[in-house]
Design a protein around this motif. Structure first.
Motif, PDB file in Angstrom:
ATOM      1  N   LEU A 119       0.852  -1.183   0.000  1.00  0.00           N
ATOM      2  CA  LEU A 119       0.000   0.000   0.000  1.00  0.00           C
ATOM      3  C   LEU A 119       0.887   1.232   0.000  1.00  0.00           C
ATOM      4  O   LEU A 119       1.788   1.362   0.830  1.00  0.00           O
ATOM      5  CB  LEU A 119      -0.918   0.002   1.223  1.00  0.00           C
ATOM      6  CG  LEU A 119      -1.868  -1.185   1.348  1.00  0.00           C
ATOM      7  CD1 LEU A 119      -2.662  -1.108   2.631  1.00  0.00           C
ATOM      8  CD2 LEU A 119      -2.794  -1.253   0.154  1.00  0.00           C
ATOM      9  N   ASP A 120       0.631   2.127  -0.935  1.00  0.00           N
ATOM     10  CA  ASP A 120       1.382   3.371  -1.026  1.00  0.00           C
ATOM     11  C   ASP A 120       0.771   4.416  -0.105  1.00  0.00           C
ATOM     12  O   ASP A 120      -0.364   4.274   0.353  1.00  0.00           O
ATOM     13  CB  ASP A 120       1.362   3.912  -2.461  1.00  0.00           C
ATOM     14  CG  ASP A 120       2.089   2.997  -3.430  1.00  0.00           C
ATOM     15  OD1 ASP A 120       3.105   2.407  -3.025  1.00  0.00           O
ATOM     16  OD2 ASP A 120       1.622   2.873  -4.585  1.00  0.00           O
ATOM     17  N   ASN A 124      -5.577   4.042  -1.431  1.00  0.00           N
ATOM     18  CA  ASN A 124      -5.362   2.775  -2.120  1.00  0.00           C
ATOM     19  C   ASN A 124      -6.681   2.024  -2.183  1.00  0.00           C
ATOM     20  O   ASN A 124      -7.468   2.067  -1.241  1.00  0.00           O
ATOM     21  CB  ASN A 124      -4.362   1.895  -1.346  1.00  0.00           C
ATOM     22  CG  ASN A 124      -2.999   2.515  -1.258  1.00  0.00           C
ATOM     23  OD1 ASN A 124      -2.195   2.356  -2.143  1.00  0.00           O
ATOM     24  ND2 ASN A 124      -2.734   3.242  -0.178  1.00  0.00           N
TER      25      ASN A 124
END
Length: 140
Positions: A119-120, A124
């Protein structure tokens, strides 16, 4: 003539107050920094646990609905992290401010194969689905 020493007494009180304030600041600043770092670590840990709980809830829901079910979860991550997926739990290894690692685990019931999703920072979308005719669920 009578001399007045009030000016000197005021200066001495001001000097003592200033020195006392400097000593107080020197000893309390490190404590404040340590307390703030600990507070931020707790806040980040709770944010990550909340994100893992959202994903686990959607996994449990898809698993309960059976084949053909699909759910999308929107996660707003405060920093990038990796979610490790196992059959009975989700986990994340979070690096704290003091360079220690904290493992956060959230239980879930699924037939997912062991994998990881990244996950950035920011928003997301995590999709959990169980395709028709498939033995295992998918997460991406």
């Amino acid at each position: 003539m009578i001399k007045c020493n009030r000016g000197q007494v005021s200066f001495e009180y001001l000097l003592i107050f200033t020195i006392s304030l400097i000593i107080l600041i020197v000893f309390t600043m490190p404590l404040i920094n340590q307390t703030m770092a600990t507070t931020f670590d707790v806040s980040e840990s709770l944010d990550v646990k909340d994100d893992l709980s959202k994903i686990a809830l959607s996994i449990n829901s898809v698993y309960g609905e059976g084949q053909g079910a699909r759910q999308t979860v929107s996660i707003n991550a405060v920093k990038p992290f990796r979610v490790d997926v196992a059959e009975s739990y989700l986990s994340c290894n979070l690096k704290l401010k003091d360079n220690k690692n904290k493992l956060i685990k959230v239980p879930c019931k699924s037939n997912l194969k062991s994998s990881s999703i990244y996950l950035d920072k920011g928003v997301n979308s995590v999709v959990v689905e169980w395709p028709v005719g498939s033995e295992n669920m998918l997460i991406h």
